[in-house]
Design a protein around this motif. Sequence first.
Motif, PDB file in Angstrom:
ATOM      1  N   GLU A   3       0.875  -1.174   0.000  1.00  0.00           N
ATOM      2  CA  GLU A   3       0.000   0.000   0.000  1.00  0.00           C
ATOM      3  C   GLU A   3       0.915   1.228   0.000  1.00  0.00           C
ATOM      4  O   GLU A   3       2.142   1.096  -0.079  1.00  0.00           O
ATOM      5  CB  GLU A   3      -1.058  -0.062   1.107  1.00  0.00           C
ATOM      6  N   GLU A   4       0.312   2.406   0.165  1.00  0.00           N
ATOM      7  CA  GLU A   4       1.060   3.636  -0.135  1.00  0.00           C
ATOM      8  C   GLU A   4       2.326   3.823   0.687  1.00  0.00           C
ATOM      9  O   GLU A   4       3.315   4.378   0.181  1.00  0.00           O
ATOM     10  CB  GLU A   4       0.140   4.869  -0.014  1.00  0.00           C
ATOM     11  N   SER A   5       2.357   3.361   1.953  1.00  0.00           N
ATOM     12  CA  SER A   5       3.560   3.606   2.764  1.00  0.00           C
ATOM     13  C   SER A   5       4.769   2.853   2.208  1.00  0.00           C
ATOM     14  O   SER A   5       5.910   3.265   2.420  1.00  0.00           O
ATOM     15  CB  SER A   5       3.325   3.214   4.237  1.00  0.00           C
ATOM     16  N   ALA A   6       4.508   1.745   1.509  1.00  0.00           N
ATOM     17  CA  ALA A   6       5.609   0.968   0.930  1.00  0.00           C
ATOM     18  C   ALA A   6       5.716   1.178  -0.577  1.00  0.00           C
ATOM     19  O   ALA A   6       6.474   0.469  -1.243  1.00  0.00           O
ATOM     20  CB  ALA A   6       5.445  -0.510   1.258  1.00  0.00           C
ATOM     21  N   ALA A   7       4.982   2.160  -1.097  1.00  0.00           N
ATOM     22  CA  ALA A   7       5.109   2.462  -2.530  1.00  0.00           C
ATOM     23  C   ALA A   7       6.541   2.858  -2.883  1.00  0.00           C
ATOM     24  O   ALA A   7       7.080   2.399  -3.905  1.00  0.00           O
ATOM     25  CB  ALA A   7       4.126   3.552  -2.940  1.00  0.00           C
ATOM     26  N   PRO A   8       7.215   3.694  -2.066  1.00  0.00           N
ATOM     27  CA  PRO A   8       8.602   4.038  -2.415  1.00  0.00           C
ATOM     28  C   PRO A   8       9.499   2.803  -2.506  1.00  0.00           C
ATOM     29  O   PRO A   8      10.325   2.694  -3.420  1.00  0.00           O
ATOM     30  CB  PRO A   8       9.047   4.956  -1.260  1.00  0.00           C
ATOM     31  N   ALA A   9       9.320   1.869  -1.579  1.00  0.00           N
ATOM     32  CA  ALA A   9      10.149   0.651  -1.587  1.00  0.00           C
ATOM     33  C   ALA A   9       9.808  -0.214  -2.797  1.00  0.00           C
ATOM     34  O   ALA A   9      10.701  -0.663  -3.529  1.00  0.00           O
ATOM     35  CB  ALA A   9       9.945  -0.128  -0.291  1.00  0.00           C
ATOM     36  N   ALA A  10       8.512  -0.443  -3.020  1.00  0.00           N
ATOM     37  CA  ALA A  10       8.101  -1.337  -4.113  1.00  0.00           C
ATOM     38  C   ALA A  10       8.509  -0.757  -5.466  1.00  0.00           C
ATOM     39  O   ALA A  10       8.966  -1.489  -6.358  1.00  0.00           O
ATOM     40  CB  ALA A  10       6.599  -1.569  -4.050  1.00  0.00           C
ATOM     41  N   LEU A  11       8.359   0.556  -5.624  1.00  0.00           N
ATOM     42  CA  LEU A  11       8.736   1.170  -6.911  1.00  0.00           C
ATOM     43  C   LEU A  11      10.253   1.142  -7.106  1.00  0.00           C
ATOM     44  O   LEU A  11      10.739   0.891  -8.215  1.00  0.00           O
ATOM     45  CB  LEU A  11       8.208   2.606  -6.990  1.00  0.00           C
ATOM     46  N   LEU A  17      -0.035  -2.150  -6.401  1.00  0.00           N
ATOM     47  CA  LEU A  17       0.212  -0.953  -5.600  1.00  0.00           C
ATOM     48  C   LEU A  17      -1.110  -0.291  -5.229  1.00  0.00           C
ATOM     49  O   LEU A  17      -1.754   0.339  -6.070  1.00  0.00           O
ATOM     50  CB  LEU A  17       1.109  -0.008  -6.406  1.00  0.00           C
ATOM     51  N   GLU A  18      -1.495  -0.458  -3.969  1.00  0.00           N
ATOM     52  CA  GLU A  18      -2.737   0.166  -3.486  1.00  0.00           C
ATOM     53  C   GLU A  18      -2.452   1.607  -3.084  1.00  0.00           C
ATOM     54  O   GLU A  18      -1.458   1.875  -2.400  1.00  0.00           O
ATOM     55  CB  GLU A  18      -3.260  -0.629  -2.286  1.00  0.00           C
ATOM     56  N   VAL A  19      -3.309   2.528  -3.506  1.00  0.00           N
ATOM     57  CA  VAL A  19      -3.151   3.948  -3.146  1.00  0.00           C
ATOM     58  C   VAL A  19      -4.513   4.499  -2.725  1.00  0.00           C
ATOM     59  O   VAL A  19      -5.557   3.925  -3.065  1.00  0.00           O
ATOM     60  CB  VAL A  19      -2.582   4.777  -4.339  1.00  0.00           C
ATOM     61  N   ALA A  69     -12.612   1.553  -5.774  1.00  0.00           N
ATOM     62  CA  ALA A  69     -12.784   0.105  -5.604  1.00  0.00           C
ATOM     63  C   ALA A  69     -14.209  -0.191  -5.166  1.00  0.00           C
ATOM     64  O   ALA A  69     -14.838   0.596  -4.478  1.00  0.00           O
ATOM     65  CB  ALA A  69     -11.801  -0.415  -4.568  1.00  0.00           C
ATOM     66  N   ASP A  70     -14.666  -1.349  -5.576  1.00  0.00           N
ATOM     67  CA  ASP A  70     -16.023  -1.760  -5.236  1.00  0.00           C
ATOM     68  C   ASP A  70     -16.017  -2.446  -3.867  1.00  0.00           C
ATOM     69  O   ASP A  70     -16.294  -3.623  -3.736  1.00  0.00           O
ATOM     70  CB  ASP A  70     -16.523  -2.725  -6.331  1.00  0.00           C
ATOM     71  N   THR A  71     -15.612  -1.680  -2.856  1.00  0.00           N
ATOM     72  CA  THR A  71     -15.556  -2.254  -1.519  1.00  0.00           C
ATOM     73  C   THR A  71     -15.832  -1.164  -0.496  1.00  0.00           C
ATOM     74  O   THR A  71     -15.475  -0.006  -0.702  1.00  0.00           O
ATOM     75  CB  THR A  71     -14.171  -2.889  -1.232  1.00  0.00           C
ATOM     76  N   ALA A  72     -16.439  -1.539   0.603  1.00  0.00           N
ATOM     77  CA  ALA A  72     -16.737  -0.555   1.648  1.00  0.00           C
ATOM     78  C   ALA A  72     -15.564  -0.458   2.620  1.00  0.00           C
ATOM     79  O   ALA A  72     -15.525   0.405   3.479  1.00  0.00           O
ATOM     80  CB  ALA A  72     -17.993  -0.981   2.402  1.00  0.00           C
ATOM     81  N   ASP A  73     -14.560  -1.346   2.481  1.00  0.00           N
ATOM     82  CA  ASP A  73     -13.448  -1.405   3.432  1.00  0.00           C
ATOM     83  C   ASP A  73     -12.332  -0.466   2.991  1.00  0.00           C
ATOM     84  O   ASP A  73     -11.658  -0.719   2.005  1.00  0.00           O
ATOM     85  CB  ASP A  73     -12.931  -2.843   3.504  1.00  0.00           C
ATOM     86  N   THR A  74     -12.151   0.621   3.727  1.00  0.00           N
ATOM     87  CA  THR A  74     -11.148   1.605   3.322  1.00  0.00           C
ATOM     88  C   THR A  74      -9.854   1.484   4.113  1.00  0.00           C
ATOM     89  O   THR A  74      -8.981   2.331   4.026  1.00  0.00           O
ATOM     90  CB  THR A  74     -11.700   3.038   3.488  1.00  0.00           C
ATOM     91  N   MET A  75      -9.743   0.434   4.886  1.00  0.00           N
ATOM     92  CA  MET A  75      -8.521   0.216   5.673  1.00  0.00           C
ATOM     93  C   MET A  75      -7.342  -0.014   4.706  1.00  0.00           C
ATOM     94  O   MET A  75      -7.401  -0.901   3.849  1.00  0.00           O
ATOM     95  CB  MET A  75      -8.747  -1.033   6.534  1.00  0.00           C
ATOM     96  N   PRO A  76      -6.250   0.779   4.825  1.00  0.00           N
ATOM     97  CA  PRO A  76      -5.120   0.578   3.913  1.00  0.00           C
ATOM     98  C   PRO A  76      -4.621  -0.871   3.932  1.00  0.00           C
ATOM     99  O   PRO A  76      -4.441  -1.454   4.999  1.00  0.00           O
ATOM    100  CB  PRO A  76      -4.057   1.541   4.457  1.00  0.00           C
ATOM    101  N   GLY A  77      -4.448  -1.427   2.772  1.00  0.00           N
ATOM    102  CA  GLY A  77      -3.910  -2.780   2.653  1.00  0.00           C
ATOM    103  C   GLY A  77      -4.952  -3.843   2.357  1.00  0.00           C
ATOM    104  O   GLY A  77      -4.639  -4.886   1.795  1.00  0.00           O
ATOM    105  N   ARG A  78      -6.226  -3.592   2.716  1.00  0.00           N
ATOM    106  CA  ARG A  78      -7.256  -4.641   2.534  1.00  0.00           C
ATOM    107  C   ARG A  78      -7.517  -4.931   1.065  1.00  0.00           C
ATOM    108  O   ARG A  78      -7.697  -6.082   0.675  1.00  0.00           O
ATOM    109  CB  ARG A  78      -8.567  -4.213   3.205  1.00  0.00           C
ATOM    110  N   LEU A  79      -7.546  -3.868   0.265  1.00  0.00           N
ATOM    111  CA  LEU A  79      -7.832  -4.044  -1.166  1.00  0.00           C
ATOM    112  C   LEU A  79      -6.716  -4.854  -1.832  1.00  0.00           C
ATOM    113  O   LEU A  79      -6.978  -5.776  -2.616  1.00  0.00           O
ATOM    114  CB  LEU A  79      -7.980  -2.659  -1.823  1.00  0.00           C
TER     115      LEU A  79
END
Length: 284
Positions: free
Chosen positions: A165-173, A189-191, A216-226
Amino acid sequence: MSHPTGKDPSPRSAAKTKTRVAPTHRCMLRLEVIAAHRLSEHFLRLTIGGDDLADFEYQGWDQLFRLFFPRPGQTGLRMPSAANNGWIAQLYLMPVTTRPHVRNYTVRAFRAAQRELDVDFVVHGDGPAATWALAAGPGDPVGIFDEGTMYRPRQGAHWQLLVAEESAAPAALAIAEQTPASLPTTLYLEVPTAADILPVTLGPHVNVRWLPRDTADTADTMPGRLALDTVSHATLPAGHGSVFIAGESGLATGLRRILTSQHNIPKQDITFFGYWKHGRSSLG
Ligand SMILES: Cc1cc2nc3c(=O)[nH]c(=O)nc-3n(C[C@H](O)[C@H](O)[C@H](O)COP(=O)(O)OP(=O)(O)OC[C@H]3O[C@@H](n4cnc5c(N)ncnc54)[C@H](O)[C@@H]3O)c2cc1C
Protein backbone atom coordinates in the motif's frame (compact mmCIF):
# COMPACT_ATOMS: atom_id res chain seq x y z
CA MET A 1 7.49 -10.98 12.32
CA SER A 2 7.72 -8.19 14.83
CA HIS A 3 6.45 -4.72 14.22
CA PRO A 4 8.44 -1.48 14.22
CA THR A 5 5.97 -0.06 16.71
CA GLY A 6 6.76 -2.93 19.09
CA LYS A 7 9.25 -2.89 21.96
CA ASP A 8 12.27 -3.44 19.76
CA PRO A 9 12.14 -0.70 17.13
CA SER A 10 14.94 -2.29 15.11
CA PRO A 11 13.96 -3.31 11.57
CA ARG A 12 16.40 -6.20 12.05
CA SER A 13 13.61 -8.19 13.66
CA ALA A 14 11.00 -7.16 11.14
CA ALA A 15 10.92 -10.13 8.80
CA LYS A 16 11.84 -13.72 9.51
CA THR A 17 12.58 -14.52 5.89
CA LYS A 18 14.72 -11.49 5.35
CA THR A 19 17.81 -11.15 3.25
CA ARG A 20 19.05 -8.18 5.20
CA VAL A 21 22.18 -6.53 3.95
CA ALA A 22 23.44 -4.18 6.62
CA PRO A 23 25.62 -1.27 5.65
CA THR A 24 29.29 -1.86 6.45
CA HIS A 25 29.82 1.68 7.64
CA ARG A 26 27.03 3.37 9.54
CA CYS A 27 27.02 6.74 11.16
CA MET A 28 24.55 9.43 12.03
CA LEU A 29 24.27 11.83 9.12
CA ARG A 30 23.26 15.44 9.68
CA LEU A 31 21.44 16.82 6.68
CA GLU A 32 18.89 19.43 5.75
CA VAL A 33 15.79 19.72 3.64
CA ILE A 34 16.66 20.97 0.16
CA ALA A 35 13.20 21.01 -1.44
CA ALA A 36 9.61 19.91 -0.93
CA HIS A 37 7.43 18.80 -3.80
CA ARG A 38 3.81 17.62 -3.60
CA LEU A 39 3.50 14.58 -5.88
CA SER A 40 -0.24 14.09 -5.34
CA GLU A 41 -2.87 14.57 -2.65
CA HIS A 42 -1.36 11.81 -0.49
CA PHE A 43 2.33 11.80 -1.51
CA LEU A 44 4.89 14.45 -0.65
CA ARG A 45 8.54 14.27 -1.72
CA LEU A 46 11.27 15.84 0.38
CA THR A 47 14.73 16.09 -1.13
CA ILE A 48 17.27 16.10 1.67
CA GLY A 49 20.98 16.56 1.35
CA GLY A 50 24.29 17.80 2.66
CA ASP A 51 27.97 16.97 2.77
CA ASP A 52 27.43 14.12 5.26
CA LEU A 53 25.90 12.11 2.39
CA ALA A 54 29.47 11.52 1.20
CA ASP A 55 29.46 8.84 3.93
CA PHE A 56 26.20 7.25 2.78
CA GLU A 57 26.49 3.73 1.37
CA TYR A 58 23.75 3.49 -1.26
CA GLN A 59 22.49 -0.05 -1.83
CA GLY A 60 19.18 0.60 -3.58
CA TRP A 61 16.29 -1.90 -3.44
CA ASP A 62 14.16 -1.18 -0.35
CA GLN A 63 16.96 0.63 1.50
CA LEU A 64 15.58 2.00 4.73
CA PHE A 65 16.83 4.44 7.31
CA ARG A 66 15.91 6.09 10.58
CA LEU A 67 14.77 9.65 10.05
CA PHE A 68 15.33 12.08 12.93
CA PHE A 69 13.43 15.37 12.98
CA PRO A 70 12.65 17.98 15.65
CA ARG A 71 9.52 17.91 17.77
CA PRO A 72 7.17 20.90 17.53
CA GLY A 73 8.69 23.88 19.33
CA GLN A 74 12.26 22.56 19.27
CA THR A 75 14.85 24.75 17.64
CA GLY A 76 17.61 22.82 15.92
CA LEU A 77 18.02 19.07 15.99
CA ARG A 78 19.78 17.11 18.71
CA MET A 79 20.67 13.62 17.60
CA PRO A 80 22.11 10.59 19.32
CA SER A 81 25.68 10.00 18.18
CA ALA A 82 26.33 6.29 18.73
CA ALA A 83 27.26 4.52 15.52
CA ASN A 84 25.79 1.18 16.61
CA ASN A 85 22.47 0.38 18.24
CA GLY A 86 23.60 2.23 21.35
CA TRP A 87 21.79 5.19 19.78
CA ILE A 88 18.44 3.81 20.93
CA ALA A 89 19.43 3.92 24.62
CA GLN A 90 21.03 7.31 24.06
CA LEU A 91 17.83 8.64 22.50
CA TYR A 92 15.66 7.55 25.40
CA LEU A 93 18.07 9.04 27.93
CA MET A 94 17.52 12.48 26.39
CA PRO A 95 14.89 14.61 28.11
CA VAL A 96 11.74 14.71 25.98
CA THR A 97 12.16 18.47 25.58
CA THR A 98 15.33 17.97 23.53
CA ARG A 99 14.76 14.45 22.13
CA PRO A 100 13.98 14.33 18.40
CA HIS A 101 11.27 12.19 16.84
CA VAL A 102 12.48 9.15 14.89
CA ARG A 103 10.62 7.16 12.21
CA ASN A 104 11.49 4.65 9.47
CA TYR A 105 11.61 5.77 5.84
CA THR A 106 12.85 4.52 2.46
CA VAL A 107 15.41 5.93 0.04
CA ARG A 108 13.27 6.63 -3.03
CA ALA A 109 16.23 7.94 -5.03
CA PHE A 110 19.86 8.85 -4.36
CA ARG A 111 22.06 11.24 -6.36
CA ALA A 112 25.63 10.81 -5.14
CA ALA A 113 27.09 13.64 -7.21
CA GLN A 114 24.59 16.16 -5.85
CA ARG A 115 24.67 14.63 -2.34
CA GLU A 116 20.87 14.41 -2.32
CA LEU A 117 18.28 11.78 -1.58
CA ASP A 118 14.52 11.75 -2.09
CA VAL A 119 12.06 10.55 0.51
CA ASP A 120 8.38 10.09 -0.40
CA PHE A 121 6.05 10.62 2.57
CA VAL A 122 2.47 9.49 2.79
CA VAL A 123 0.40 12.46 3.90
CA HIS A 124 -1.90 10.51 6.22
CA GLY A 125 -2.83 13.49 8.35
CA ASP A 126 -2.27 11.96 11.76
CA GLY A 127 1.30 11.60 12.98
CA PRO A 128 4.41 13.60 13.87
CA ALA A 129 6.34 12.53 10.75
CA ALA A 130 3.52 13.21 8.30
CA THR A 131 2.82 16.55 9.98
CA TRP A 132 6.51 17.53 10.06
CA ALA A 133 6.99 16.64 6.39
CA LEU A 134 4.02 18.77 5.35
CA ALA A 135 5.50 21.84 7.05
CA ALA A 136 9.15 21.16 6.14
CA GLY A 137 11.03 23.57 3.92
CA PRO A 138 14.55 24.32 2.68
CA GLY A 139 17.13 24.57 5.45
CA ASP A 140 15.18 22.55 8.05
CA PRO A 141 17.53 20.19 9.91
CA VAL A 142 17.06 16.44 9.60
CA GLY A 143 19.15 13.40 10.45
CA ILE A 144 19.37 9.89 9.06
CA PHE A 145 20.83 6.57 10.18
CA ASP A 146 21.17 3.94 7.46
CA GLU A 147 19.64 0.51 8.13
CA GLY A 148 20.49 -1.20 4.82
CA THR A 149 18.10 -3.36 2.81
CA MET A 150 15.67 -6.10 3.76
CA TYR A 151 14.92 -7.46 0.29
CA ARG A 152 16.74 -8.65 -2.79
CA PRO A 153 15.11 -10.89 -5.44
CA ARG A 154 15.67 -14.57 -4.62
CA GLN A 155 18.44 -16.29 -6.56
CA GLY A 156 16.95 -18.48 -9.30
CA ALA A 157 13.43 -16.99 -9.09
CA HIS A 158 11.33 -17.31 -12.25
CA TRP A 159 9.02 -14.45 -11.33
CA GLN A 160 8.66 -11.67 -8.78
CA LEU A 161 5.59 -10.37 -6.96
CA LEU A 162 5.63 -7.01 -5.16
CA VAL A 163 2.62 -5.96 -3.07
CA ALA A 164 2.34 -2.69 -1.18
CA GLU A 165 0.00 0.00 0.00
CA GLU A 166 1.06 3.64 -0.14
CA SER A 167 3.56 3.61 2.76
CA ALA A 168 5.61 0.97 0.93
CA ALA A 169 5.11 2.46 -2.53
CA PRO A 170 8.60 4.04 -2.42
CA ALA A 171 10.15 0.65 -1.59
CA ALA A 172 8.10 -1.34 -4.11
CA LEU A 173 8.74 1.17 -6.91
CA ALA A 174 12.47 1.33 -6.14
CA ILE A 175 12.64 -2.48 -6.23
CA ALA A 176 10.70 -2.61 -9.51
CA GLU A 177 13.01 -0.03 -11.07
CA GLN A 178 16.10 -2.04 -10.13
CA THR A 179 14.80 -5.46 -11.09
CA PRO A 180 16.69 -6.95 -14.04
CA ALA A 181 14.75 -7.38 -17.28
CA SER A 182 15.18 -11.16 -16.99
CA LEU A 183 12.80 -11.32 -13.98
CA PRO A 184 9.12 -10.88 -14.91
CA THR A 185 7.53 -8.82 -12.16
CA THR A 186 3.99 -7.98 -11.12
CA LEU A 187 3.54 -5.00 -8.82
CA TYR A 188 0.23 -4.47 -7.00
CA LEU A 189 0.21 -0.95 -5.60
CA GLU A 190 -2.74 0.17 -3.49
CA VAL A 191 -3.15 3.95 -3.15
CA PRO A 192 -5.81 6.12 -1.47
CA THR A 193 -7.27 7.65 -4.65
CA ALA A 194 -6.98 7.42 -8.42
CA ALA A 195 -5.28 10.83 -8.29
CA ASP A 196 -2.41 9.20 -6.34
CA ILE A 197 -1.43 7.02 -9.31
CA LEU A 198 2.07 8.36 -9.91
CA PRO A 199 3.78 8.62 -13.29
CA VAL A 200 6.42 5.88 -13.27
CA THR A 201 8.85 4.62 -15.87
CA LEU A 202 9.34 0.89 -15.58
CA GLY A 203 10.62 -1.71 -18.00
CA PRO A 204 8.26 -3.91 -20.07
CA HIS A 205 9.05 -6.82 -17.71
CA VAL A 206 7.15 -4.99 -14.92
CA ASN A 207 3.37 -5.19 -14.94
CA VAL A 208 1.98 -2.51 -12.60
CA ARG A 209 -1.53 -2.89 -11.21
CA TRP A 210 -2.58 0.29 -9.39
CA LEU A 211 -5.36 -0.28 -6.87
CA PRO A 212 -7.02 3.03 -5.88
CA ARG A 213 -9.27 2.57 -2.86
CA ASP A 214 -11.67 5.35 -3.84
CA THR A 215 -12.81 3.63 -7.03
CA ALA A 216 -12.78 0.11 -5.60
CA ASP A 217 -16.02 -1.76 -5.24
CA THR A 218 -15.56 -2.25 -1.52
CA ALA A 219 -16.74 -0.56 1.65
CA ASP A 220 -13.45 -1.40 3.43
CA THR A 221 -11.15 1.60 3.32
CA MET A 222 -8.52 0.22 5.67
CA PRO A 223 -5.12 0.58 3.91
CA GLY A 224 -3.91 -2.78 2.65
CA ARG A 225 -7.26 -4.64 2.53
CA LEU A 226 -7.83 -4.04 -1.17
CA ALA A 227 -4.35 -5.28 -2.07
CA LEU A 228 -4.77 -8.29 0.20
CA ASP A 229 -8.13 -9.25 -1.36
CA THR A 230 -6.92 -8.65 -4.93
CA VAL A 231 -3.72 -10.67 -4.64
CA SER A 232 -5.43 -13.44 -2.64
CA HIS A 233 -7.63 -14.11 -5.68
CA ALA A 234 -4.92 -13.64 -8.32
CA THR A 235 -3.50 -16.48 -10.37
CA LEU A 236 0.23 -16.70 -9.73
CA PRO A 237 2.72 -18.06 -12.26
CA ALA A 238 4.29 -21.49 -11.98
CA GLY A 239 7.89 -21.93 -10.86
CA HIS A 240 9.82 -20.28 -8.07
CA GLY A 241 8.73 -16.85 -6.98
CA SER A 242 10.35 -14.01 -5.10
CA VAL A 243 7.76 -12.08 -3.09
CA PHE A 244 7.93 -8.76 -1.26
CA ILE A 245 4.91 -7.61 0.79
CA ALA A 246 5.03 -4.43 2.85
CA GLY A 247 2.71 -1.86 4.33
CA GLU A 248 0.10 -1.95 7.08
CA SER A 249 0.72 -4.89 9.37
CA GLY A 250 -2.51 -6.70 8.42
CA LEU A 251 -1.52 -6.72 4.74
CA ALA A 252 1.95 -8.06 5.43
CA THR A 253 0.95 -10.87 7.80
CA GLY A 254 -2.44 -11.64 6.23
CA LEU A 255 -1.21 -11.97 2.67
CA ARG A 256 1.81 -14.01 3.66
CA ARG A 257 -0.53 -16.46 5.40
CA ILE A 258 -2.74 -16.74 2.32
CA LEU A 259 0.16 -17.10 -0.11
CA THR A 260 1.71 -19.89 1.92
CA SER A 261 -1.51 -21.75 2.76
CA GLN A 262 -3.58 -21.26 -0.40
CA HIS A 263 -1.00 -20.64 -3.12
CA ASN A 264 1.69 -22.98 -1.78
CA ILE A 265 4.43 -20.34 -1.90
CA PRO A 266 7.28 -21.48 0.40
CA LYS A 267 7.77 -19.18 3.40
CA GLN A 268 11.40 -18.62 2.51
CA ASP A 269 10.36 -17.05 -0.80
CA ILE A 270 8.38 -14.30 0.92
CA THR A 271 9.83 -11.18 2.55
CA PHE A 272 7.06 -9.49 4.51
CA PHE A 273 7.31 -6.33 6.53
CA GLY A 274 4.67 -4.55 8.65
CA TYR A 275 5.62 -0.90 8.16
CA TRP A 276 2.99 0.45 10.55
CA LYS A 277 0.00 -0.74 12.53
CA HIS A 278 -3.46 0.76 12.32
CA GLY A 279 -4.27 2.80 15.44
CA ARG A 280 -0.72 2.63 16.85
CA SER A 281 1.88 5.34 16.75
CA SER A 282 5.51 4.37 16.07
CA LEU A 283 7.90 4.63 18.99
CA GLY A 284 10.21 7.59 19.24
C1 LIG B 1 11.26 -0.03 6.77
C2 LIG B 1 10.17 1.02 6.68
C3 LIG B 1 10.17 1.91 5.62
C4 LIG B 1 9.15 2.88 5.51
N1 LIG B 1 9.17 3.74 4.45
C5 LIG B 1 8.20 4.69 4.34
C6 LIG B 1 8.22 5.65 3.26
O1 LIG B 1 9.15 5.70 2.43
N2 LIG B 1 7.19 6.53 3.19
C7 LIG B 1 6.16 6.55 4.11
O2 LIG B 1 5.26 7.39 4.00
N3 LIG B 1 6.14 5.66 5.13
C8 LIG B 1 7.14 4.76 5.28
N4 LIG B 1 7.12 3.89 6.33
C9 LIG B 1 5.99 3.94 7.26
C10 LIG B 1 6.17 5.03 8.33
O3 LIG B 1 7.35 4.78 9.10
C11 LIG B 1 4.92 4.99 9.24
O4 LIG B 1 3.77 5.27 8.49
C12 LIG B 1 5.04 5.92 10.42
O5 LIG B 1 4.10 5.44 11.37
C13 LIG B 1 4.71 7.36 10.10
O6 LIG B 1 4.93 8.10 11.28
P1 LIG B 1 3.94 9.26 11.76
O7 LIG B 1 4.69 10.01 12.81
O8 LIG B 1 3.42 10.00 10.58
O9 LIG B 1 2.71 8.48 12.41
P2 LIG B 1 2.71 7.67 13.80
O10 LIG B 1 2.92 8.58 14.95
O11 LIG B 1 3.60 6.49 13.73
O12 LIG B 1 1.21 7.16 13.84
C14 LIG B 1 0.11 8.04 14.13
C15 LIG B 1 -1.19 7.40 13.67
O13 LIG B 1 -1.18 7.35 12.25
C16 LIG B 1 -1.38 6.01 11.79
N5 LIG B 1 -0.53 5.83 10.60
C17 LIG B 1 0.82 5.69 10.54
N6 LIG B 1 1.22 5.59 9.26
C18 LIG B 1 0.11 5.65 8.50
C19 LIG B 1 -0.14 5.61 7.10
N7 LIG B 1 0.84 5.46 6.19
N8 LIG B 1 -1.43 5.72 6.66
C20 LIG B 1 -2.45 5.87 7.54
N9 LIG B 1 -2.28 5.92 8.89
C21 LIG B 1 -1.02 5.82 9.35
C22 LIG B 1 -0.96 5.11 12.96
O14 LIG B 1 -1.64 3.89 12.94
C23 LIG B 1 -1.36 5.96 14.16
O15 LIG B 1 -2.73 5.78 14.45
C24 LIG B 1 8.13 2.94 6.48
C25 LIG B 1 8.16 2.05 7.57
C26 LIG B 1 9.17 1.10 7.67
C27 LIG B 1 9.19 0.16 8.86
